[in-house]
Design a protein around this motif. Structure first.
Motif, short mmCIF file in Angstrom:
data_model
loop_
_atom_site.label_atom_id
_atom_site.label_comp_id
_atom_site.label_asym_id
_atom_site.label_seq_id
_atom_site.Cartn_x
_atom_site.Cartn_y
_atom_site.Cartn_z
N PRO A 26 0.63 -1.18 0.21
CA PRO A 26 0.21 -0.28 -0.09
C PRO A 26 0.95 1.59 -0.29
O PRO A 26 1.75 0.69 0.52
N GLU A 27 0.36 2.38 -0.49
CA GLU A 27 0.93 3.43 -0.31
C GLU A 27 1.04 4.60 1.05
O GLU A 27 -0.47 3.97 1.30
N ARG A 28 0.84 5.38 1.23
CA ARG A 28 0.52 5.85 2.31
C ARG A 28 0.93 7.88 1.55
O ARG A 28 1.43 8.24 3.21
N VAL A 29 1.27 8.19 0.59
CA VAL A 29 1.15 10.47 0.52
C VAL A 29 0.39 10.70 1.22
O VAL A 29 -0.90 10.59 0.66
N LEU A 30 0.99 11.43 1.30
CA LEU A 30 -0.04 12.97 1.67
C LEU A 30 -0.22 13.70 0.21
O LEU A 30 0.84 14.22 0.20
N PRO A 31 -1.36 13.90 -0.04
CA PRO A 31 -1.34 15.00 -1.51
C PRO A 31 -1.29 16.11 -0.93
O PRO A 31 -0.91 16.59 0.02
N GLY A 32 0.27 16.36 -1.39
CA GLY A 32 0.64 17.92 -1.94
C GLY A 32 1.71 17.96 -1.40
O GLY A 32 2.70 18.58 -1.15
N ASN A 33 2.47 16.46 -1.03
CA ASN A 33 3.99 16.51 -0.47
C ASN A 33 4.27 15.02 -0.98
O ASN A 33 4.95 13.89 -0.37
N ILE A 34 3.53 14.63 -2.22
CA ILE A 34 3.38 13.42 -3.02
C ILE A 34 4.93 12.91 -3.19
O ILE A 34 5.59 11.82 -2.64
N ILE A 35 5.11 13.74 -4.05
CA ILE A 35 6.96 13.62 -4.10
C ILE A 35 7.73 12.85 -3.57
O ILE A 35 8.38 12.01 -3.56
N TYR A 36 7.97 13.52 -2.10
CA TYR A 36 9.13 13.64 -1.59
C TYR A 36 8.08 12.37 -0.47
O TYR A 36 9.59 11.05 -0.07
N GLU A 37 7.39 11.99 0.13
CA GLU A 37 6.53 10.87 1.12
C GLU A 37 6.86 9.94 0.04
O GLU A 37 7.21 8.31 0.64
N LEU A 38 6.88 9.85 -1.76
CA LEU A 38 7.06 7.87 -1.87
C LEU A 38 8.27 7.85 -2.01
O LEU A 38 8.35 6.39 -1.95
N VAL A 39 9.14 8.70 -2.13
CA VAL A 39 10.44 8.37 -2.18
C VAL A 39 10.82 7.87 -0.18
O VAL A 39 11.86 6.85 -0.07
N ASN A 40 10.97 9.17 0.25
CA ASN A 40 11.11 8.89 2.15
C ASN A 40 10.26 8.00 2.81
O ASN A 40 10.52 7.59 4.05
#
Ligand code: SAJ
Length: 401
Positions: free
Chosen positions: A147-161
């Motif tokens: 599953p993904e856990r990213v927060l819209p608005g901060n996706i690029i950072y959260e997808l990687v980190n």
């Protein structure tokens, strides 16, 4: 390595772009031809800061190509919506349709991953469908849930980190999926089985829903008791082991207000707190609408005229432009219906135009209105000065103290 992402929405598209940026040859597939056309033209069809430039880059280099049909790859990712149908029953038909679309293309050694939020057992159910149609592949492909856990608005950072949880239907599948994600994820990759990974995603969002419901319940109690709920929560949170979230006008978006039903539908007897939290958070929006209607009636009785009402912020949460499943939008619509659309000013500073609501500038609305209803805690609202000549209904803590 060639990877196929089924679904180019809020999660599928950014993941496809990041994978392409990390040297993976990516095929992005979507059933919507407009999405495919736009993507191939390097135009973003979703709103996400910083993603537009990355998309242009991977399209120009040929690393990402979109299409309405999948083609032969080495790894396939199901990133399609899982809404609910009827009486809050999860609808996995999009996951199944995407799976059936890639089924004929699968070959020995391939990786198949579901990222879509799914009820427990979905990955195993899809494995069954795959092996029923392609029995020769049994034990020869790798199947996992991540599953993904990213927060819209901060996706690029959260997808990687962000850390991720990866669960295969067997150990070899978990290994294979971890090897794939480690190409672009810097966060830790935690291994488990498919069922636990599915439940983990549902647990994360249900946990947040339950915690918000607690805050919303406190707001009902404080309203009756004449206590400032914002001050109360701030003080309670000074305890080293207490961390209460913020009340609001309800819970919106496509995740937190949906995922808990995937648990309650399957485990109705056991999931009492989770079910009650959903009820409280849904009720909060009706409670807010009623408060606005009562304030309007009171104003009319006292002033012999109808009030001008400003509905401040209709996005589903602070500082975004996303109006999907927004309790603030629901409240605004409900209030407008009750008062025949008269004298309601709708404010949403993150949206330029809307096909249903005529939008008003927030300063102008604040100046003009008799009753000001704060629904979403957008940052610009926080610079407004509290005015004693206005009736203020602050459902999201703009003027906390
Ligand atoms: N909200 C409150 N009070 C709070 C926090 C939020 O009322 O203290 C409301 C918001 O206003 C909004 C709703 O809850 O209406 C949901 O907002 P959110 O910021 O909590 O979450 P989402 O839906 O944008 O994203 C969530 C995230 N999950 C968790 O934080 C556990 C995100 O990490 C997930 O990737 C996402 O769901 C998803 O796709 O599942």
């Amino acid at each position: 390595m060639k990877a196929c992402f089924m679904g180019l929405g809020y999660i599928g598209l950014p993941t496809a772009i990041i994978a392409a940026k990390h040297g993976i040859e990516v095929k992005g597939v979507d059933v919507n031809p407009t999405v495919v056309e736009k993507t191939n033209a390097g135009e973003l069809h979703i709103v996400e800061p910083g993603l537009g430039d990355l998309l242009k880059e991977v399209v120009a280099s040929g690393a990402l190509v979109a299409s309405t049909k999948p083609e032969v790859c080495d790894a396939y990712f199901m990133v399609v919506p899982t809404p609910f149908k009827g009486d809050h029953q999860p609808d996995t038909s999009f996951v199944e349709a995407a799976t059936r679309a890639v089924l004929p293309l699968l070959k020995e050694g391939d990786l198949y991953v579901i990222e879509s939020t799914s009820p427990v057992g979905t990955t195993e159910a899809m494995a069954k469908i795959i092996y029923a149609e392609r029995p020769e592949l049994e034990g020869k492909i790798y199947i996992a849930y991540c599953p993904e856990r990213v927060l819209p608005g901060n996706i690029i950072y959260e997808l990687v980190n962000n850390d991720r949880v990866i669960g295969g239907v067997d150990e070899a599948s978990t290994d294979k999926a971890i090897a794939f994600y480690s190409q672009f994820v810097k966060g830790k990759l935690h291994r488990t089985n498919a069922r636990t990974a599915e439940m983990c995603k549902l647990t994360e969002n249900s946990s947040r829903d339950v915690q918000i419901a607690f805050a919303n319940e406190l707001s009902f109690i404080c309203d009756r008791a004449g206590i400032n709920v914002w001050e109360l929560i701030e003080l309670a949170n000074k305890h080293p082991r207490v961390n209460i979230l913020q009340p609001g006008c309800g819970v919106g978006g496509h995740c937190i207000a949906v995922d808990p039903y995937f648990i309650t539908a399957e485990f109705p007897k056991e999931s009492k707190v989770i079910a009650m939290a959903r009820e409280i958070n849904n009720y909060k929006a009706d409670w807010c609408a009623e408060k606005v209607e009562n304030a309007m009636l009171k104003f009319e009785l006292e002033n012999q005229r109808k009030p001008v009402v400003a509905m401040m912020g209709i996005a589903f949460k602070a500082d975004i432009d996303d109006l999907r499943e927004s309790p603030a939008k629901y409240i605004t619509t409900k209030v407008m219906q009750k008062c025949n659309n008269a004298s309601i000013l709708v404010v949403e500073p993150n949206v330029k135009e809307h096909n249903v609501f005529k939008l008003t500038d927030y300063n102008e609305a604040y100046e003009t209105a008799d009753i000001v209803v704060f629904l979403t805690a957008h940052t610009p609202f926080k610079s407004l000065k509290k005015r004693e000549d206005k009736i203020i209904l602050d459902f999201c803590g703009i003027f906390k103290k």
